[in-house]
Design a protein around this motif. Structure first.
Motif, mmCIF file in Angstrom:
data_model
loop_
_atom_site.group_PDB
_atom_site.id
_atom_site.type_symbol
_atom_site.label_atom_id
_atom_site.label_comp_id
_atom_site.label_asym_id
_atom_site.label_seq_id
_atom_site.Cartn_x
_atom_site.Cartn_y
_atom_site.Cartn_z
ATOM 1 N N VAL A 58 3.750 -5.609 7.906
ATOM 2 C CA VAL A 58 3.006 -4.315 7.779
ATOM 3 C C VAL A 58 3.458 -3.764 6.433
ATOM 4 O O VAL A 58 4.494 -4.002 5.862
ATOM 5 N N LYS B 178 6.919 3.073 5.882
ATOM 6 C CA LYS B 178 6.805 4.274 7.072
ATOM 7 C C LYS B 178 7.624 5.357 6.446
ATOM 8 O O LYS B 178 7.405 6.574 6.956
ATOM 9 N N THR C 79 -4.717 2.623 11.369
ATOM 10 C CA THR C 79 -3.676 3.058 12.409
ATOM 11 C C THR C 79 -4.283 2.872 13.789
ATOM 12 O O THR C 79 -5.534 2.916 13.756
ATOM 13 N N ASP D 173 4.482 0.301 14.280
ATOM 14 C CA ASP D 173 4.300 -0.502 13.012
ATOM 15 C C ASP D 173 3.389 0.269 11.819
ATOM 16 O O ASP D 173 3.064 -0.147 10.802
ATOM 17 N N HIS D 174 2.481 1.255 12.434
ATOM 18 C CA HIS D 174 1.330 1.713 11.552
ATOM 19 C C HIS D 174 1.826 3.281 11.427
ATOM 20 O O HIS D 174 2.377 3.974 12.283
#
Length: 398
Positions: free
Chosen positions: A62, A66, A182, A219-220
């Motif tokens: 990824v 974040k 996403t 993860d997104h």
């Protein structure tokens, strides 16, 4: 997870080929080969006599940081120049998420001359309001709103986005999620924070409402979801609250919007505006035939309420789908809900369980609807409803 073949150990027996339910294995040059049809179900792993096929965990890459994504956003959907109730409901729930995450709550207003609405958004709990104005946003358009919302996300990087699961929200949400790379959890009925990960726990019905699935997006970013109207209660507004207004200039031009609004034709009156109604009178199969729904409509008219219907009544063609209440219809939460001739299947209950008061009318004393009802009348709807209409008329006259 992925399934891999160790060519050195494979003996080309073909046992895996016949075991694959998707036809994803073939024998080439006396060795098993996995094609793109593979779903990683693992049937071939268990059947291989020499353990030449195994599952391997794929490393996810990824590229986003974040930690750059902060705050909870609520899309403020408008109708006739005012914020829909679902927007305020989500602001109330978004406030809880933001406080649990130690972040701010923001509303996103897109429209024409919408800045005066900001005071209502602050009153419902927002700390910040992002405002995008322009004549091209007077009415919702897929192209325009998707482009603007995607640009806002790329610029300001929210951690969480809430949208109403309305016609517009169900159109906008997936398109924005795809643009920003996403996922999106649709039609949520509950929101929370996962204790282990700190992620938003999105809960929604699955398999026709028979189970509830809780979904995480590890993860997104942003974490996105749509929530049905009336799932949450609208918060008490505090008009002493103020916040920051961030005005954003749009790069969208009219030529970028491929559709043009020619006219607005209202085919649904207040009688079927279920999401906003404070009183709903719903009929089910127990009404006997479509002609008897005139009683439902008359009672709703006397009370100033909306007309609902069960799935059975809609499937029978007695009422249009826009009136359907339940898992595959609309989720409602009126102050008073009349269930007339409705047995109380779990799918229907999922759509009206947040009603303040439920009044059930059914000639079957053992109908499940009575377990959820605050008041119950055991009797024939065709006899009870006319009596109620007359009594309510007398009360109104006095």
């Amino acid at each position: 997870m992925a399934v891999k073949v160790n060519k050195a150990e494979c003996i080309g027996c073909g046992a895996c080929v016949s075991s694959c339910p998707f036809g994803a294995l073939v024998i080439e040059e006396d060795k098993a080969c996995i094609t793109e049809a593979c779903t990683a179900c693992g049937a071939c792993v268990d059947i291989c006599p020499v353990s030449a096929i195994a599952r391997e965990k794929e490393e996810k890459t990824v590229s986003i940081d974040k930690n750059e994504y902060k705050d909870v956003w609520v899309y403020i959907e408008l109708a006739e120049g005012q914020a829909k109730n679902v927007a305020h409901e989500l602001l109330g729930e978004g406030r809880k998420l933001a406080e649990a995450m130690g972040q701010k709550l923001a509303g996103v207003l897109i429209g024409d001359k919408v800045e005066p609405l900001a005071k209502d958004i602050f009153a419902s709990g927002a700390d910040t309001v992002y405002i995008v104005e322009g004549p091209e946003f007077k009415h919702y358009s897929t192209d325009g709103f998707t482009a603007v919302f995607s640009d806002l996300i790329h610029t300001y990087k929210p951690a969480v986005i809430l949208m109403g699961a309305t016609n517009d929200g169900r159109d906008l949400g997936p398109r924005v999620a795809c643009r920003v790379g996403t996922g999106l959890t649709a039609d949520c009925t509950s929101l929370g924070i996962d204790g282990e990960t700190g992620l938003v726990a999105w809960t929604r019905p699955a398999f026709g409402g028979n189970i509830m699935a809780t979904i995480l997006c590890p993860d997104h970013r942003p974490q996105m979801g749509t929530v049905r109207p009336k799932v949450f209660k609208r918060p008490e507004q505090d008009f002493s609250r103020t916040g920051e207004m961030i005005r954003v200039k749009s790069t969208v031009e009219e030529k970028d919007i491929r559709t043009k609004l020619i006219d607005v034709v209202k085919v649904c009156t207040a009688a079927c505006n279920l999401e906003e109604a404070e009183i709903i009178v719903s009929g089910g199969r127990g009404m006997g035939k479509p002609e008897n729904f005139t009683l439902i409509e008359e009672l709703a008219g006397v009370l100033g309420g909306a007309v609902g219907a069960s799935r059975a009544a809609v499937d029978a063609g007695w009422k249009p789908h826009m009136h359907q209440v339940g898992q595959t219809g609309k989720t409602v939460g009126p102050k008073v809900y009349f269930a007339c001739g409705i047995s109380g299947a779990i799918q229907h209950m999922a759509g009206m369980s947040s009603s303040d008061i439920v009044i059930a009318i059914n000639k079957d004393a053992d109908a499940p609807i009575f377990k959820a009802a605050d008041y119950g009348i055991v009797g024939d709807c065709l006899e009870v409803i006319p009596a109620l209409i007359e009594e309510f008329k007398k009360i109104k006259e006095n």
